[in-house]
Design a protein around this motif. Structure first.
Motif, mmCIF file in Angstrom:
data_model
loop_
_atom_site.group_PDB
_atom_site.id
_atom_site.type_symbol
_atom_site.label_atom_id
_atom_site.label_comp_id
_atom_site.label_asym_id
_atom_site.label_seq_id
_atom_site.Cartn_x
_atom_site.Cartn_y
_atom_site.Cartn_z
ATOM 1 N N GLU A 100 -110.076 37.868 -82.897
ATOM 2 C CA GLU A 100 -111.031 37.779 -83.591
ATOM 3 C C GLU A 100 -112.626 38.146 -83.209
ATOM 4 O OE1 GLU A 100 -114.089 34.049 -85.266
ATOM 5 O OE2 GLU A 100 -112.387 33.646 -83.951
ATOM 6 N N TYR B 275 -112.104 42.085 -83.366
ATOM 7 C CA TYR B 275 -112.533 42.512 -85.008
ATOM 8 C C TYR B 275 -113.926 42.274 -85.152
ATOM 9 C CZ TYR B 275 -107.561 42.374 -86.399
ATOM 10 O OH TYR B 275 -106.201 42.593 -86.533
ATOM 11 N N ARG B 276 -114.763 41.402 -84.879
ATOM 12 C CA ARG B 276 -115.888 41.372 -85.182
ATOM 13 C C ARG B 276 -117.030 42.182 -84.339
ATOM 14 N NH1 ARG B 276 -117.276 36.819 -88.119
ATOM 15 N NH2 ARG B 276 -115.504 34.812 -88.068
ATOM 16 N N ARG B 277 -116.773 42.626 -83.255
ATOM 17 C CA ARG B 277 -117.306 43.416 -82.303
ATOM 18 C C ARG B 277 -117.129 44.896 -82.989
ATOM 19 N NH1 ARG B 277 -121.904 45.206 -80.530
ATOM 20 N NH2 ARG B 277 -121.667 46.489 -78.636
ATOM 21 N N GLU C 194 -119.261 44.873 -86.363
ATOM 22 C CA GLU C 194 -120.598 45.085 -85.872
ATOM 23 C C GLU C 194 -120.880 46.435 -85.601
ATOM 24 O OE1 GLU C 194 -122.904 43.835 -81.960
ATOM 25 O OE2 GLU C 194 -121.947 42.132 -82.938
ATOM 26 N N LEU D 90 -108.996 40.298 -89.851
ATOM 27 C CA LEU D 90 -110.014 39.330 -89.474
ATOM 28 C C LEU D 90 -109.872 37.923 -90.289
ATOM 29 C CD1 LEU D 90 -112.200 38.071 -87.398
ATOM 30 C CD2 LEU D 90 -113.931 39.419 -88.724
#
Length: 163
Positions: free
Chosen positions: A59, A62-64, A67, A82
């Protein structure tokens, strides 16, 4: 033509002799060849962790990657993956929001069908099996050798019942 790095990453994913942790180690080694904030490398590292059942680590990665920005196809894949990870972590409503947005954003076919599959899974997790069936049948209908119109009609009918 795909670059050499991506070809090597793809070869790791295709190597059926590797277990999940060996894939993770190989992907990490390849990612280390790139900048620490390379979104594609982060995406690949996230996918390796996801496959190995390390959802919490996946998680964050994926978020990074999202972003920092990914190309259109990887963006969609990262959102789907994600959201699936988040669903597995028990956050179904958040997964539904992400998948609904991605599903509605994409043109028919291809990656929209992939988003539909995971959207349907999240809907089932949320107790909305009829809505899930409608979404899944709508995505499936164009791929059928026969009955496309009938299945699409039934999908619409189910969808109207839930509205």
């Amino acid at each position: 033509m795909r670059d050499d790095w991506q070809s090597r990453v793809d070869a790791v994913w295709a190597d059926e002799s590797l277990d999940d942790h060996a894939v993770m180690a190989a992907i990490d080694a390849l990612a280390a060849e790139r900048d620490a904030d390379d979104p594609v490398a982060l995406f690949e590292r996230a996918g390796a962790r996801d496959s190995a059942g390390e959802e919490a680590e996946a998680e964050v990665l994926y978020r990074r990657a999202l972003e920092l920005g990914l190309d259109d196809e990887r963006q969609t894949r990262a959102v789907i993956q994600l959201a699936s990870t988040i669903r597995n972590l028990g956050r179904t409503e958040e997964a539904l929001r992400m998948l609904r947005c991605e599903y509605e954003r994409l043109p028919p076919g291809g990656m929209r069908d992939a988003a539909a599959a995971f959207y349907a899974l999240a809907l089932v997790s949320a107790g909305e099996a009829e809505t899930a069936a409608s979404i899944a049948l709508e995505a499936l209908a164009p791929h059928l050798p026969l009955y496309t119109r009938s299945v699409a009609g039934y999908a619409q009918e189910i969808g109207e019942r839930r509205a």
